[in-house]
Design a protein around this motif. Structure first.
Motif: not given
Length: 307
Positions: A76-83, A117-121, A98-107
């Motif tokens: 997983q990536l940190p919750a505040d990865f969008g910084r 090659d990730n077991p994504l949702d 599997v998933t990406l943090p919601v803050s990813f939308a801030q990129l």
């Protein structure tokens, strides 16, 4: 745990212009402090290491423009990865995401993304698609950003809905509390009124008893003069007492005559030597002497002698 310093010496030695290559360094964790001291290193390659997580302070490396994290063990990536708002190129190939943090939308500056090659949702995997060429990787970045923005909006709406539910529940609790407090106030008011009424009745009862107590002596004083003034006729004495009084009136002169005769007999006859007459004469002499000493009797004697 292996760090870049122990494997590849000083990080500055690895810096080539604005590129810092730490790939194949057998890293178990990211040397965040050393990287923060190199703000010129806007391109960072951490591929082919043993990274399973990224520390939260990694998101403070906001100077990064290109980041390669491919072929690690990231779950997983940190919750505040969008910084990492300046990030334009991100390679996450062959990890365990599997998933990406919601803050990813801030990129908002992200232009290139590889999530193969990730077991994504399944939903996220369908949105991301393939990244086999430059065009697909750019489309992946754009689609994933749009998807994460939608997820963020949904979560925000859900958060607002929960807040609204909580506010409504709070309003109901407050209304219930106000109703309870109003009921308690009404109960206290009623109890206070009942207590006041009870005290008033006790006060009235005491005043009435006091007035009755004050009336009793007045009745007695009002009745006393009536009995003295003779307004009420005296009850006739009982017949027994009346008969005794009549007999006494008849016997009194006879009794006085007997006493006088006995006194004369004891004074002038031969009976004066008898013990009974001696006592009578002694009583008579003492009585006469006492009368002579009295001023009124002396005055009467003087008046008779003068006449």
């Amino acid at each position: 745990m292996t760090k870049a310093g122990s494997k590849g010496g000083n990080l500055r030695d690895k810096l080539d212009g604005n590129e810092l290559d730490l790939s194949l360094s057998d890293l178990n964790e990211v040397p965040v402090k050393e990287l923060a001291a190199l703000p010129k290193a806007t391109i960072l390659d951490l591929s082919c290491n043993k990274l399973s997580t990224l520390p939260s302070d990694f998101c403070g490396l906001t100077h990064l423009v290109k980041l390669d994290l491919s072929k690690n063990k990231l779950q997983q990536l940190p919750a505040d990865f969008g910084r990492l708002v300046n990030l334009q190129h991100l390679d996450l190939l062959n990890n365990r995401l599997v998933t990406l943090p919601v803050s990813f939308a801030q990129l908002k500056n992200l232009k290139w993304l590889d999530l193969k090659d990730n077991p994504l949702d399944p939903v996220l995997a369908k949105v991301a698609g393939d990244c086999l060429d430059e065009k697909q990787c750019k489309q992946c970045a754009n689609k994933v950003l749009q998807h994460m923005k939608a997820v963020q909006a949904d979560q925000e709406r859900e958060r607002q809905r929960r807040l609204e539910v909580e506010r409504e529940a709070e309003k109901k609790r407050e209304a219930k509390q106000r109703a309870k407090e109003a009921q308690e106030r009404e109960l206290r008011k009623r109890e206070k009124a009942e207590e006041k009424e009870r005290r008033r009745k006790e006060y009235d009862a005491l005043k009435a008893a006091k007035r009755e107590q004050e009336k009793k002596p007045k009745k007695e004083t009002n009745q006393a003069p009536k009995s003295k003034s003779g307004s009420r006729p005296r009850k006739p004495p009982p017949r027994k007492h009346a008969r005794s009084w009549a007999v006494l009136k008849l016997l009194l002169p006879l009794l006085l005559l007997c006493v006088a005769g006995g006194l004369v007999a004891c004074r002038v006859t031969e009976l004066q030597q008898q013990p009974l007459c001696t006592s009578v004469n002694t009583i008579y002499d003492n009585a006469v002497q006492g009368l002579r000493r009295h001023e009124i009797f002396q005055w009467v004697l003087q008046t008779d002698s003068q006449q």
